[in-house]
Design a protein around this motif. Structure first.
Motif, PDB file in Angstrom:
ATOM      1  N   ARG A 138       0.825  -1.203   0.000  1.00 16.34           N
ATOM      2  CA  ARG A 138       0.000   0.000   0.000  1.00 16.34           C
ATOM      3  C   ARG A 138       0.855   1.246   0.000  1.00 16.34           C
ATOM      4  O   ARG A 138       0.578   2.216  -0.703  1.00 16.34           O
ATOM      5  N   PHE A 193       1.880   7.343  -6.297  1.00 15.39           N
ATOM      6  CA  PHE A 193       0.895   8.387  -6.568  1.00 15.39           C
ATOM      7  C   PHE A 193       1.431   9.753  -6.179  1.00 15.39           C
ATOM      8  O   PHE A 193       1.234  10.745  -6.890  1.00 15.39           O
ATOM      9  N   ASN A 248     -11.263   5.882 -10.477  1.00 15.91           N
ATOM     10  CA  ASN A 248     -11.207   6.068  -9.030  1.00 15.91           C
ATOM     11  C   ASN A 248     -12.603   6.268  -8.455  1.00 15.91           C
ATOM     12  O   ASN A 248     -12.932   5.743  -7.388  1.00 15.91           O
ATOM     13  N   TRP A 298      -5.948  13.286  -1.559  1.00 16.59           N
ATOM     14  CA  TRP A 298      -5.957  11.922  -2.077  1.00 16.59           C
ATOM     15  C   TRP A 298      -5.861  10.916  -0.951  1.00 16.59           C
ATOM     16  O   TRP A 298      -6.463   9.837  -1.014  1.00 16.59           O
ATOM     17  N   GLU A 325      -8.403   7.944  -0.547  1.00 18.28           N
ATOM     18  CA  GLU A 325      -7.951   6.562  -0.720  1.00 18.28           C
ATOM     19  C   GLU A 325      -7.853   5.812   0.595  1.00 18.28           C
ATOM     20  O   GLU A 325      -8.286   4.673   0.701  1.00 18.28           O
TER      21      GLU A 325
HETATM   22  C1  HEM Z   1      -7.374   6.199 -10.485  1.00 18.28           C
HETATM   23  C2  HEM Z   1      -6.898   6.992  -9.730  1.00 18.28           C
HETATM   24  C3  HEM Z   1      -6.339   6.739  -8.366  1.00 18.28           C
HETATM   25  C4  HEM Z   1      -5.806   7.688  -7.605  1.00 18.28           C
HETATM   26  C5  HEM Z   1      -5.676   9.106  -7.989  1.00 18.28           C
HETATM   27  C6  HEM Z   1      -5.365   7.122  -6.395  1.00 18.28           C
HETATM   28  C7  HEM Z   1      -4.700   7.817  -5.403  1.00 18.28           C
HETATM   29  C8  HEM Z   1      -4.121   7.260  -4.296  1.00 18.28           C
HETATM   30  C9  HEM Z   1      -3.305   7.929  -3.326  1.00 18.28           C
HETATM   31  C10 HEM Z   1      -2.879   9.365  -3.353  1.00 18.28           C
HETATM   32  C11 HEM Z   1      -2.961   7.046  -2.373  1.00 18.28           C
HETATM   33  C12 HEM Z   1      -2.125   7.332  -1.159  1.00 18.28           C
HETATM   34  C13 HEM Z   1      -2.812   7.025   0.112  1.00 18.28           C
HETATM   35  C14 HEM Z   1      -1.805   6.891   1.235  1.00 18.28           C
HETATM   36  O1  HEM Z   1      -0.953   7.786   1.400  1.00 18.28           O
HETATM   37  O2  HEM Z   1      -1.856   5.878   1.957  1.00 18.28           O
HETATM   38  C15 HEM Z   1      -3.532   5.808  -2.742  1.00 18.28           C
HETATM   39  C16 HEM Z   1      -3.406   4.678  -2.029  1.00 18.28           C
HETATM   40  C17 HEM Z   1      -3.822   3.493  -2.464  1.00 18.28           C
HETATM   41  N1  HEM Z   1      -4.452   3.238  -3.660  1.00 18.28           N
HETATM   42 FE1  HEM Z   1      -5.230   4.534  -4.925  1.00 18.28          FE
HETATM   43  N2  HEM Z   1      -5.637   5.807  -6.412  1.00 18.28           N
HETATM   44  C18 HEM Z   1      -6.209   5.530  -7.622  1.00 18.28           C
HETATM   45  C19 HEM Z   1      -6.534   4.333  -8.075  1.00 18.28           C
HETATM   46  C20 HEM Z   1      -6.167   3.196  -7.419  1.00 18.28           C
HETATM   47  C21 HEM Z   1      -6.199   1.917  -8.034  1.00 18.28           C
HETATM   48  C22 HEM Z   1      -6.600   1.629  -9.462  1.00 18.28           C
HETATM   49  C23 HEM Z   1      -5.804   1.048  -7.075  1.00 18.28           C
HETATM   50  C24 HEM Z   1      -5.701  -0.417  -7.309  1.00 18.28           C
HETATM   51  C25 HEM Z   1      -5.799  -1.290  -6.500  1.00 18.28           C
HETATM   52  C26 HEM Z   1      -5.575   1.782  -5.865  1.00 18.28           C
HETATM   53  C27 HEM Z   1      -5.218   1.233  -4.677  1.00 18.28           C
HETATM   54  C28 HEM Z   1      -4.669   1.916  -3.674  1.00 18.28           C
HETATM   55  C29 HEM Z   1      -4.201   1.320  -2.465  1.00 18.28           C
HETATM   56  C30 HEM Z   1      -4.304  -0.110  -2.082  1.00 18.28           C
HETATM   57  C31 HEM Z   1      -3.654   2.314  -1.707  1.00 18.28           C
HETATM   58  C32 HEM Z   1      -3.006   2.204  -0.357  1.00 18.28           C
HETATM   59  C33 HEM Z   1      -3.946   2.688   0.716  1.00 18.28           C
HETATM   60  C34 HEM Z   1      -3.314   2.782   2.063  1.00 18.28           C
HETATM   61  O3  HEM Z   1      -2.101   3.036   2.169  1.00 18.28           O
HETATM   62  O4  HEM Z   1      -4.054   2.648   3.055  1.00 18.28           O
HETATM   63  N3  HEM Z   1      -5.809   3.089  -6.109  1.00 18.28           N
HETATM   64  N4  HEM Z   1      -4.243   5.958  -3.924  1.00 18.28           N
END
Ligand code: HEM
Ligand code: HDD
Ligand code: HEM
Lengths: 417, 448
Positions: free
Chosen positions: B22, B29, B160, B376, B380
């Protein structure tokens, strides 16, 4: 229906090999371009590739997204088993892109040398790693499921290594042919000759590797070997061989434009051969039909593809026309900007600057839109958002075009710092 | 191979390093999204500058547009590679997610691919076409760059939005069936606010960051027309976007309240479902009824609390709350700064002169990036533990492959290097003498 996307994927792969491959190869040749003369070669390489590499790179994105949309389970299996080479390719792509951007800022030969080395190494690493991936899939070493294949031997094996090295050699060859043609167009004959030699060397290496291929495949990947040595697969293989030899002959006789097309055909034929040889399976035990997404999804993708193509094809044609007719060449006569007389007229034009009234009206529209957005839901809110964004856009134009109060104290251009 | 066998091949796996996976995704990102802001907003500013040159004949605009277009291309190159990494990572880190839902949302990325094509093609024509194309044609080739920057982010955001508010399919034995990709992506009540919020954020980030750079020069005493014009364009864009963002943020919060009540509850760490829920602002100021007012525009509205779902289904509240507050606090400060700028610009027809304004403006660039990332993270992390809200857990999406920490560390080192490289190149480009871009004709090489 289920097979249309895989055809498009293979077309994308062939396009990426030919166009993106030439970018990688151009990077590789930077290794051989040292010293005084080397710098001329490097400059040439750079000038030819700079306007197109980003567009060429998108073919890879295209292959990836088509694969995960239309054959999601196969994509998941491949990505989770062939993790290491894919990751290495990814890192190679970052380093390459960074080196590209960095080159614009170099000033000393030492800086340029260091960046060019980074660029060259990442240009070799990336196609090699992608070739390993293709080899792993083609030799049937990716079982269906999440990380079910061997982490190492799935990509460290005869077939993978063959395809990896072949990918690098092909890239080098395609790049040299392309750069030779380009150099001749701008009249740098010695640069053209230098690249012709390189093209011949790389072409022979690639040819030798391709000839050794069947021996490696027959023991390491018997299924694909059988497919390529019988029926349609054999036709494709032979076509590729013939085209490869013909392309080399065209380089010998300095007909680079034709050589490029024929070499591209050789690549396309072998990619098609792979598809034909592996048909109907995409991964061991998983047929293309079983792997395919539902018809609704595929239809949607095909519609999207058709519409996209309508816009893409003329755009690509425009870019390549500008490039191949030498519009970006240094020797091309520059187009003048607006004539000075125009400039004086424009400056005197009172409507060239916005007025306070326009500014206040656009500001009021934005505020009205914001108010509606804030208090409402549903369709009324959409109207509010549209007013707000439209107003903000107009307001930007108005505020940024207001005349400055005091006449410029410092004339322009001014010496900085 | 029968369908249910395929589906079960992607059942849950043991993954010791889910958290690292993660974080690796998050790091990637954090590298991509600020660059994307430039991909979305910068072309419009550059084309605006060029248009002003055509309109007024003033050479300063032309110099600015040329100089900016080179920076735009360098940032675009880094945006392209960081985006490519994201595409790889979707498969490398989350094969379970891709295998199960690739056919539901993949259409978005397919369309996005075309939009990248157009952007890459026309950005090259625009930047390499200075002096090589007739002036009007050159200006026009900037338009597709602007449009494809918008559509590119639109399609990704559609994905998203779908992850946060999934629809357009039915689950059967772990398979997504009855897929309606158009409906899933574009008939989604999350899409509009996310898109507009992100789009406006792009102008805030790009505008204020440019403002930081030129503001720094201003403070050092460089009041040349070049610097003044650069500041006027970039800060005007940011200053108009910043107040608008407050309204859009409010819209986002109201939609979240409706569709993802648990995410909303974690904005405020609201444990129990409460009528007339208050809002706490650290340190310890409680505004009664404020949360209800914020989420539903009604002080007496009932807000659902975290305890309405089992602890396993709650996001990491601390992170979500902190990021939400950070975003809102920065957003409010930026809007205040914007008001000062707009007032001076419109009433006095000049740039503000107070040193305090410029110190604040220099801080505003980095702060707006913080707000962007915080936003974000709110979205997320607030979605966790789900990768597809309410349908698939992140732990079921993750890869079974080993070595995630190694990949994470490698990528971290590479990105640190890229960051250093980007800073280096921007400084180098800025240090070039302006005359290089001022000349109407550049006899020499047309690239930079
Ligand atoms: C389409 C646009 C998407 C954007 C802009 C986006 C943005 C983000 C951002 C900024 C984070 C950081 C969160 C953190 O700091 O922990 C994040 C975490 C994450 N994203 Fe996305 N995401 C997108 C799509 C996706 C997709 C397609 C997946 C596929 C599985 C995904 C899975 C995750 C996961 C698992 C995390 C980690 C969450 C965590 O650390 O608790 N995201 N995303
Ligand atoms: C410069 C950036 C910036 C600024 C000043 C703000 N935001 Fe924001 N916010 C974002 C940048 C951002 C974003 C682009 O990072 C997010 C992430 C997902 C999205 O759609 O926009 C976001 C998400 C986001 C969400 C979650 C949406 C979701 O989960 O779908 C809410 C509720 C808000 N914002 C609310 C606000 C409020 C009330 C603000 C006012 C003060 C605000 N934001 C200022
Ligand atoms: C899952 C998330 C994401 C993936 C897989 C992804 C993928 C990509 C890829 C592959 C590219 C390179 C395209 C090229 O070759 O030209 C790219 C660039 C870009 N992406 Fe992303 N992206 C993601 C998130 C986002 C988000 C959240 C936004 C915007 C809001 C966005 C907007 C853009 C834009 C505008 C570009 C053009 C390049 C630039 O301007 O720097 N992407 N992305």
């Amino acid at each position: 229906m289920a097979e249309i996307p895989i055809v498009l994927i293979l077309v994308g792969l062939a396009a990426y090999t030919v166009l993106g491959g030439a970018d990688f190869g151009a990077g590789l040749w930077e290794l051989t371009a040292r010293g005084e003369r080397g710098s001329a070669l490097r400059d040439h390489t750079h000038r030819s590739m700079a306007p197109v590499w980003e567009a060429n790179h998108v073919w890879l994105i295209f292959v990836l997204v088509m694969a995960w949309t239309c054959y999601p389970e196969a994509f998941g299996s491949i990505a989770s088993t062939l993790t290491i080479p894919l990751f290495v390719a990814g890192v190679g792509i970052i380093l390459r892109g960074a080196a590209y951007a960095l080159r614009a800022g170099t000033t000393t030969p030492r800086e340029e040398g260091a960046i060019s080395l980074l660029f060259a190494l990442s240009s070799i690493l990336t196609p090699f790693a992608l070739g390993l991936v293709v080899g792993g899939i083609a030799s049937g070493r990716v079982p269906v499921g999440n990380a079910q294949g061997d982490e190492i031997t799935s990509w460290w094996n005869g077939t993978s290594l063959l395809i990896g090295v072949l990918a690098v050699a092909t890239a080098a060859y395609l790049a040299a042919v392309y750069l030779a043609a380009d150099a001749r167009r701008i009249g740098s004959d010695d640069v053209a000759e230098a690249f012709r030699t390189r093209a011949l060397v790389a072409g022979l290496v690639a040819g030798a590797l391709a000839a050794a291929g069947p021996f490696i495949l027959s023991s390491d990947a018997p299924d694909i070997y059988d497919g390529l040595t019988s029926g349609a697969g054999l036709v494709a293989l032979l076509a590729s061989g013939v085209a490869g030899v013909a392309a080399l002959a065209l380089v010998v006789t300095r007909r680079y434009g034709a050589a490029r097309l024929v070499a591209a055909a050789a690549v396309a034929a072998i990619v098609a051969g792979w598809g034909l040889a592996q048909r109907p399976e995409i991964l061991p035990g998983l047929t293309i039909d079983e792997a395919a997404a539902s018809d609704t999804t595929i239809t949607a993708v095909l519609i999207g593809f058709a519409v996209g193509l309508l816009i893409l094809a003329p755009s690509l044609a425009y870019l390549f026309r500008l490039l191949l007719t030498g519009r970006f060449d240094p020797a091309t006569a520059p187009q003048p900007g607006p004539a000075p007389a125009d400039a004086a007229a424009a400056a005197a034009d009172p409507t060239a600057h916005s007025s306070l009234r326009t500014t206040l009206i656009t500001g009021a529209v934005t505020a009205l839109g914001a108010g509606i957005t804030f208090v409402s839901n549903g369709p009324l809110r959409s109207i509010g958002v549209a007013l707000m964004l439209g107003g903000a856009f107009a307001c930007f134009l108005a505020v940024a075009s207001l005349d400055e109060a005091d006449p410029p104290a410092v004339p322009f251009p001014t010496p900085e710092r | 191979m029968p369908l249910d066998l395929i589906a079960s091949a992607f059942g849950p796996v043991q993954q010791e390093y889910l958290l690292e996976a993660r974080q690796m995704q998050a790091m990637s990102f954090v590298a991509h999204i600020p660059l994307v802001c430039f991909g979305v907003a910068f072309p419009a500013l550059v084309v605006f500058a060029e248009w002003r040159h055509h309109r007024t004949g003033d050479p300063v605009y032309r110099t600015l547009a040329r100089r900016w277009s080179k920076i735009m291309l360098a940032l675009f190159a880094v945006g392209v590679v960081s985006g490519t990494i994201l595409s790889f990572e979707l498969g490398l880190l989350w094969p379970g997610f891709m295998a199960t839902f690739g056919d539901v949302f993949g259409l978005g990325f397919t369309l996005e691919g075309f939009s990248f094509f157009i952007e890459a093609i026309f950005i090259a024509i625009y930047v390499y076409g200075w002096d090589r194309l007739p002036p009007r044609t050159h200006l026009l080739t900037g338009i597709p760059v602007i449009v494809s920057g918008i559509t590119g982010s639109f399609f990704v955001i559609a994905v998203n939005a779908w992850m946060n508010n999934p629809s357009g399919f039915r689950m059967e034995n772990g398979e997504a069936v009855d897929v309606d990709p158009w409906g899933a992506l574009f008939g989604n009540s999350y899409l509009a606010h996310e898109m507009v919020h992100m789009y406006v954020a792009a102008y805030i980030v790009a505008g204020f960051l440019l403002g930081s750079i030129y503001g720094w020069q201003w403070l050092k005493g460089n009041r040349s027309r070049y610097v003044r014009t650069a500041l006027t364009i970039s800060l005007t864009a940011a200053a108009i976007a910043a107040p608008v963002q407050l309204i859009v943020g409010d819209w986002a919060a109201r939609t979240v309240a409706k569709e993802q009540p648990i995410k909303l509850a974690s904005f405020e760490d609201l444990q129990e479902t409460t009528k007339g829920a208050p809002f706490d602002i650290p340190p310890g100021i409680e505004i009664p009824d404020m949360l209800s007012l914020l989420a539903f525009h009604d002080p007496n509205a009932t807000v659902i609390g975290l305890d309405s779902v089992p602890p396993d289904d709650r996001p990491p509240v601390g992170i979500v709350r902190a990021s939400f507050l950070t975003m809102v606090a920065i957003g409010s400060l930026l809007a205040a700064l914007a008001a000062v700028f707009l007032y001076v610009r419109v009433r006095k027809r000049r740039l503000p002169e107070s040193r305090w304004f410029w110190r604040a403006a220099i801080a505003a660039g980095p702060l707006s990036v913080v707000a962007l990332i915080a936003g974000w993270v709110t979205t997320e992390v607030g979605r966790q533990p789900w990768v597809v809200y309410g349908v698939m857990r992140t732990e079921d999406a993750v890869t079974g492959a080993g070595g995630i920490p190694i990949g994470y560390a490698t990528l971290a080192i590479v990105y640190a290097g890229v960051l250093a490289a980007v800073i280096w190149i921007l400084r180098r480009l800025a240090a070039r003498p302006l005359e290089e871009d001022a000349a109407t004709t550049t006899g020499g090489s047309g690239h930079g």
